[in-house]
Design an enzyme around this catalytic site. Structure first.
Site, PDB file in Angstrom:
ATOM      1  N   SER A 150      39.311  51.970  43.173  1.00  0.00           N
ATOM      2  CA  SER A 150      39.501  51.318  44.470  1.00  0.00           C
ATOM      3  C   SER A 150      39.138  52.290  45.585  1.00  0.00           C
ATOM      4  O   SER A 150      38.024  52.802  45.630  1.00  0.00           O
ATOM      5  CB  SER A 150      40.939  50.806  44.583  1.00  0.00           C
ATOM      6  OG  SER A 150      41.101  49.967  45.696  1.00  0.00           O
ATOM      7  N   ASP A 218      39.531  39.888  40.511  1.00  0.00           N
ATOM      8  CA  ASP A 218      40.010  40.792  41.557  1.00  0.00           C
ATOM      9  C   ASP A 218      40.004  40.061  42.893  1.00  0.00           C
ATOM     10  O   ASP A 218      38.942  39.688  43.396  1.00  0.00           O
ATOM     11  CB  ASP A 218      39.102  42.029  41.621  1.00  0.00           C
ATOM     12  CG  ASP A 218      39.694  43.169  42.435  1.00  0.00           C
ATOM     13  OD1 ASP A 218      40.465  42.879  43.375  1.00  0.00           O
ATOM     14  OD2 ASP A 218      39.383  44.328  42.130  1.00  0.00           O
ATOM     15  N   HIS A 247      42.993  43.377  40.263  1.00  0.00           N
ATOM     16  CA  HIS A 247      42.690  44.677  40.865  1.00  0.00           C
ATOM     17  C   HIS A 247      43.442  45.828  40.194  1.00  0.00           C
ATOM     18  O   HIS A 247      42.910  46.931  40.089  1.00  0.00           O
ATOM     19  CB  HIS A 247      43.035  44.632  42.351  1.00  0.00           C
ATOM     20  CG  HIS A 247      42.522  45.803  43.137  1.00  0.00           C
ATOM     21  ND1 HIS A 247      41.181  46.019  43.359  1.00  0.00           N
ATOM     22  CD2 HIS A 247      43.175  46.834  43.745  1.00  0.00           C
ATOM     23  CE1 HIS A 247      41.021  47.126  44.073  1.00  0.00           C
ATOM     24  NE2 HIS A 247      42.218  47.637  44.311  1.00  0.00           N
TER      25      HIS A 247
END
Length: 274
Positions: A150, A218, A247
């Site tokens: 991320s 996600d 995610h």
């Protein structure tokens, strides 16, 4: 009627300006969500680890762990924007048990027991300091795996541009912070956003082999972001789409195909024994 319409338009414009102004002022809090308390340690997950204390070039001390693994390769993990390194220990055990790598987990400035306050430039400094601390222990660049998840993908990409590594793995990575704002805060002008983390302008200059990992469910960072980064890399890379993953549950949902994607990439990028 025209006067009423103009009044409502002016009111709406004023409300938009106030909202955008508030979001801009709160930008750092919307990008970084650090927690200070460490709720666990490596021993709680059966991991052997050394404490790390790393000094950045602007004088801050970062805290982390060097988690032992049976292989000579070392995975430097640049984590996401929330929590701290203690929240990654269950996943760290997966890396050690499934891939055999050592794992270096260090909190950015302002996270966990690390000093300072997070911002984009500071996180890049932290990423380089962590890499240099690993190199100072005698780990060859060919044996370094940079792993960014991320927001950590932006840190890993920056480090990959400025240091040599054997492999780069980007999981749930985004194109840039303005591109993310268009997903979640579409009404905020991109030029008003100070934090850039512009991965799409950098990825084409990364020399290390790249593996992209992304869940197809996600809802925070759309899969299209990894697809676009792969296109912009401009050379052969790999993308593994994790079916059913969001995610934050990639390694939990990914199963054997996820593990195989990692193992195959690490096997193919491993340097011969010296």
């Amino acid at each position: 009627m025209l006067g009423t319409a103009l009044w409502f338009a002016a009111l709406a414009a004023a409300g938009w300006l106030l909202l955008v102004g508030w979001l801009v002022l709160q930008e750092r809090r919307l990008v970084f969500f650090p927690t200070r308390a460490l709720v666990a340690g490596p021993a709680d997950f059966g991991l052997r680890a050394d404490e790390l204390s790393i000094r950045t070039d602007d004088g801050l001390t970062l805290h982390g762990w060097w988690i032992a693994g049976p292989d000579r390769r070392v995975l430097i993990w640049y984590h996401g924007n929330a929590g701290n390194i203690a929240d990654r220990l269950h996943n760290a055990r997966w890396f050690v048990e499934q891939l055999g790598v050592a794992v270096v987990l260090v909190d950015y400035r302002g996270y966990g027991h690390s000093e300072g306050t997070p911002d984009e430039a500071g996180l890049y400094r932290d990423g380089l300091a962590i890499y240099d601390a690993v190199a100072a222990r005698g780990v060859a660049a060919r044996d370094v795996i940079l792993f960014g998840r991320s927001l950590g993908g932006a840190v890993a990409i920056e480090v990959a541009l400025r240091r040599s590594a054997g492999a780069l793995v980007l999981e749930s990575a985004f194109r840039s912070v303005p591109a993310m704002a268009r997903v979640h805060y579409w009404f905020v002008p991109g030029r008003a956003i100070r934090t850039r983390m512009d991965n799409e302008s950098k990825i084409g200059r990364v020399a290390a082999p790249i593996l992209f990992l992304h869940g197809d469910r996600d809802r925070i960072v759309p899969l299209a972001h990894s697809r676009r980064l792969r296109e912009l890399a401009g050379r052969p890379t790999r993308l593994h789409v994790i079916e059913g993953a969001g995610h934050n549950d990639t390694y939990l949902v990914g199963g054997a195909p996820y593990t195989d994607a990692w193992r195959t990439f690490l096997r193919d990028t491993a340097a011969p024994e010296a």
